[in-house]
Design a protein around this motif. Structure first.
Motif, PDB file in Angstrom:
ATOM      1  N   ALA A   5      20.080 -10.329  -4.832  1.00 47.65           N
ATOM      2  CA  ALA A   5      20.665 -10.999  -6.004  1.00 47.65           C
ATOM      3  C   ALA A   5      22.011 -10.356  -6.345  1.00 47.65           C
ATOM      4  N   ASP A   6      22.969 -11.223  -6.582  1.00 38.68           N
ATOM      5  CA  ASP A   6      24.346 -10.792  -6.803  1.00 38.68           C
ATOM      6  C   ASP A   6      24.480  -9.712  -7.875  1.00 38.68           C
ATOM      7  N   GLY A   7      24.830  -8.497  -7.457  1.00 40.43           N
ATOM      8  CA  GLY A   7      25.158  -7.442  -8.417  1.00 40.43           C
ATOM      9  C   GLY A   7      24.013  -6.951  -9.282  1.00 40.43           C
ATOM     10  N   LEU A   8      22.773  -7.333  -8.964  1.00 46.71           N
ATOM     11  CA  LEU A   8      21.661  -6.936  -9.844  1.00 46.71           C
ATOM     12  C   LEU A   8      21.147  -5.524  -9.536  1.00 46.71           C
ATOM     13  N   ILE A   9      20.824  -5.283  -8.283  1.00 47.40           N
ATOM     14  CA  ILE A   9      20.167  -4.019  -7.927  1.00 47.40           C
ATOM     15  C   ILE A   9      21.223  -2.921  -7.731  1.00 47.40           C
ATOM     16  N   ASP A  10      21.077  -1.844  -8.495  1.00 53.51           N
ATOM     17  CA  ASP A  10      22.015  -0.722  -8.345  1.00 53.51           C
ATOM     18  C   ASP A  10      21.582   0.211  -7.226  1.00 53.51           C
ATOM     19  N   ARG A  11      20.266   0.327  -7.080  1.00 53.81           N
ATOM     20  CA  ARG A  11      19.756   1.323  -6.137  1.00 53.81           C
ATOM     21  C   ARG A  11      18.343   0.934  -5.719  1.00 53.81           C
ATOM     22  N   THR A  12      18.028   1.249  -4.475  1.00 50.52           N
ATOM     23  CA  THR A  12      16.682   0.952  -3.967  1.00 50.52           C
ATOM     24  C   THR A  12      15.965   2.265  -3.668  1.00 50.52           C
ATOM     25  N   ILE A  13      14.739   2.373  -4.141  1.00 53.83           N
ATOM     26  CA  ILE A  13      13.900   3.513  -3.750  1.00 53.83           C
ATOM     27  C   ILE A  13      12.950   2.997  -2.675  1.00 53.83           C
ATOM     28  N   PHE A  14      12.978   3.646  -1.525  1.00 49.38           N
ATOM     29  CA  PHE A  14      12.126   3.197  -0.418  1.00 49.38           C
ATOM     30  C   PHE A  14      10.803   3.950  -0.436  1.00 49.38           C
ATOM     31  N   PHE A  15       9.735   3.199  -0.294  1.00 54.21           N
ATOM     32  CA  PHE A  15       8.390   3.784  -0.314  1.00 54.21           C
ATOM     33  C   PHE A  15       7.778   3.671   1.076  1.00 54.21           C
ATOM     34  N   GLU A  16       7.022   4.713   1.426  1.00 52.42           N
ATOM     35  CA  GLU A  16       6.314   4.690   2.698  1.00 52.42           C
ATOM     36  C   GLU A  16       4.840   4.903   2.458  1.00 52.42           C
ATOM     37  N   ARG A  17       4.043   4.270   3.272  1.00 53.87           N
ATOM     38  CA  ARG A  17       2.603   4.370   3.110  1.00 53.87           C
ATOM     39  C   ARG A  17       2.118   5.762   3.522  1.00 53.87           C
ATOM     40  N   ALA A  18       1.303   6.383   2.689  1.00 52.40           N
ATOM     41  CA  ALA A  18       0.753   7.691   3.053  1.00 52.40           C
ATOM     42  C   ALA A  18      -0.486   7.484   3.908  1.00 52.40           C
ATOM     43  N   ALA A  19      -0.653   8.359   4.863  1.00 51.43           N
ATOM     44  CA  ALA A  19      -1.892   8.269   5.645  1.00 51.43           C
ATOM     45  C   ALA A  19      -3.025   8.780   4.765  1.00 51.43           C
ATOM     46  N   GLY A  78       0.801  -1.227   0.000  1.00 52.70           N
ATOM     47  CA  GLY A  78       0.000   0.000   0.000  1.00 52.70           C
ATOM     48  C   GLY A  78       0.832   1.274   0.000  1.00 52.70           C
ATOM     49  N   SER A  79       2.146   1.157  -0.201  1.00 51.37           N
ATOM     50  CA  SER A  79       2.986   2.356  -0.127  1.00 51.37           C
ATOM     51  C   SER A  79       3.181   3.032  -1.487  1.00 51.37           C
ATOM     52  N   GLY A  80       2.566   2.494  -2.530  1.00 53.29           N
ATOM     53  CA  GLY A  80       2.583   3.199  -3.810  1.00 53.29           C
ATOM     54  C   GLY A  80       3.569   2.678  -4.842  1.00 53.29           C
ATOM     55  N   LYS A  81       4.108   1.498  -4.619  1.00 52.87           N
ATOM     56  CA  LYS A  81       5.114   0.965  -5.549  1.00 52.87           C
ATOM     57  C   LYS A  81       4.509   0.669  -6.927  1.00 52.87           C
ATOM     58  N   THR A  82       3.384  -0.046  -6.920  1.00 52.00           N
ATOM     59  CA  THR A  82       2.729  -0.348  -8.204  1.00 52.00           C
ATOM     60  C   THR A  82       2.268   0.945  -8.876  1.00 52.00           C
ATOM     61  N   THR A  83       1.768   1.859  -8.064  1.00 52.82           N
ATOM     62  CA  THR A  83       1.328   3.149  -8.606  1.00 52.82           C
ATOM     63  C   THR A  83       2.493   3.858  -9.293  1.00 52.82           C
ATOM     64  N   PHE A  84       3.658   3.814  -8.665  1.00 57.29           N
ATOM     65  CA  PHE A  84       4.842   4.449  -9.255  1.00 57.29           C
ATOM     66  C   PHE A  84       5.189   3.807 -10.598  1.00 57.29           C
ATOM     67  N   LEU A  85       5.174   2.467 -10.642  1.00 54.50           N
ATOM     68  CA  LEU A  85       5.457   1.783 -11.923  1.00 54.50           C
ATOM     69  C   LEU A  85       4.430   2.196 -12.981  1.00 54.50           C
ATOM     70  N   ASN A  86       3.159   2.242 -12.576  1.00 56.30           N
ATOM     71  CA  ASN A  86       2.102   2.625 -13.532  1.00 56.30           C
ATOM     72  C   ASN A  86       2.303   4.052 -14.042  1.00 56.30           C
ATOM     73  N   LEU A  87       2.817   4.920 -13.175  1.00 58.19           N
ATOM     74  CA  LEU A  87       3.048   6.311 -13.591  1.00 58.19           C
ATOM     75  C   LEU A  87       4.207   6.402 -14.582  1.00 58.19           C
ATOM     76  N   ILE A  88       5.321   5.730 -14.258  1.00 59.38           N
ATOM     77  CA  ILE A  88       6.486   5.873 -15.149  1.00 59.38           C
ATOM     78  C   ILE A  88       6.318   5.078 -16.444  1.00 59.38           C
ATOM     79  N   SER A  89       5.360   4.133 -16.455  1.00 57.44           N
ATOM     80  CA  SER A  89       5.133   3.438 -17.728  1.00 57.44           C
ATOM     81  C   SER A  89       3.915   3.995 -18.460  1.00 57.44           C
ATOM     82  N   GLY A  90       3.403   5.108 -17.973  1.00 57.56           N
ATOM     83  CA  GLY A  90       2.346   5.812 -18.715  1.00 57.56           C
ATOM     84  C   GLY A  90       1.004   5.099 -18.709  1.00 57.56           C
ATOM     85  N   ILE A  91       0.789   4.237 -17.739  1.00 61.32           N
ATOM     86  CA  ILE A  91      -0.507   3.560 -17.648  1.00 61.32           C
ATOM     87  C   ILE A  91      -1.509   4.452 -16.911  1.00 61.32           C
ATOM     88  N   VAL A  92      -1.033   5.150 -15.902  1.00 62.53           N
ATOM     89  CA  VAL A  92      -1.899   6.125 -15.232  1.00 62.53           C
ATOM     90  C   VAL A  92      -1.222   7.490 -15.260  1.00 62.53           C
TER      91      VAL A  92
END
Ligand SMILES: Nc1ncnc2c1ncn2[C@@H]1O[C@H](COP(=O)(O)OP(=O)(O)OP(=O)(O)O)[C@@H](O)[C@H]1O
Ligand SMILES: [Mg+2]
Length: 235
Positions: free
Chosen positions: A206-220, A41-55
């Protein structure tokens, strides 16, 4: 590659507003492999949908490959998705009753290739992904892990520059997770930009796969009721 400035998304649900994603500034460089991590519920799927132009965002701006696309009309967004983005949905969204080959070849239809050309490209990709023994199978007869890999193949068929993947290992066993990780490692080596969400430590570590993590927090949730108090909202 992808830049967001104060991008956020709110949905209206009956008499209240749900903040699906709180304002986010981020800059994802070409070739980076980004993990979106955070509670449900912290908005991860929403973020993907935004950057892929679905929403479309409620506010803020998004640039993809130098193009500001957050406010583009749908027909421009669908062209960008078709040409530049490969989307791996959590629920796969394969077309039941159609063969694996047809499903993977489907995104090539708007590119004007004839059926033989489409099937040739899809067959090559599926061979690369070691799924060529199931080409004629209706996708609904494939196992969960095979369907996940079919969904990945369909996302890759248009040779996208950006690949988004929503929980790509959530519905599969460890062996399939390893196969998926292997695919992502190869895509990364090819210089693709990958943005994925996951709760899976196997992906995070996973070995050497992830370069960077974006942390999401749930909005009230913001209560918008004319009467009542914040306490009411969660009843
Ligand atoms: N279409 C919608 N209408 C109303 N609320 C929505 C809609 N889509 C998402 N939300 C809400 O926005 C919040 C963020 O949802 P989202 O699916 O982005 O979370 P998530 O981080 O992907 O969660 P998970 O880890 O469970 O997949 C949730 O509270 C969700 O209920
Ligand atoms: Mg999600």
């Amino acid at each position: 590659m992808i830049m967001t400035e104060g991008v956020y998304k709110a949905f209206r649900e009956k008499d209240r507003e749900i903040i699906a994603l709180t304002p986010l500034d981020t800059h994802i460089k070409k070739g980076e492999c980004i993990l979106c991590w955070g509670p449900s519920g912290s908005g991860k799927t929403t973020f993907l949908n935004l950057i892929s132009g679905i929403v479309k965002p409620t506010g803020g701006r998004i640039w993809l490959d130098g193009e500001k696309f957050s406010r583009l009309p749908e027909h421009f967004l669908s062209r960008i998705r078709r040409d530049k983005i490969g989307i791996i949905f959590q629920q796969f969204h394969l077309l039941s009753g159609f063969s694996l080959l047809d499903n993977v070849a489907m995104p090539l239809i708007p590119l004007g290739l004839n059926r033989a050309e489409r099937h040739k490209k899809a067959r090559e990709l599926l061979t690369k992904l070691e799924m060529d023994h199931r080409l004629d199978f209706p996708v609904n007869h494939l196992s969960g892990g095979e369907q996940q890999r079919a969904a990945i193949a369909r996302a890759l068929i248009n040779d996208p520059i950006l690949i988004t993947a929503d929980e790509p290992s959530s519905a599969v066993d460890l062996k399939t997770t390893e196969q998926i990780l292997d695919i992502f490692q190869k895509l990364k080596a090819e210089g693709k930009t990958i943005v994925m969400t996951s709760h899976d430590p196997a992906i995070k570590d996973a070995d050497g796969l992830i370069d960077r993590t974006i942390f999401f927090e749930r909005a009230a949730d913001i209560p918008k009721r004319k009467t009542g108090s914040i306490g009411d909202v969660f009843e």
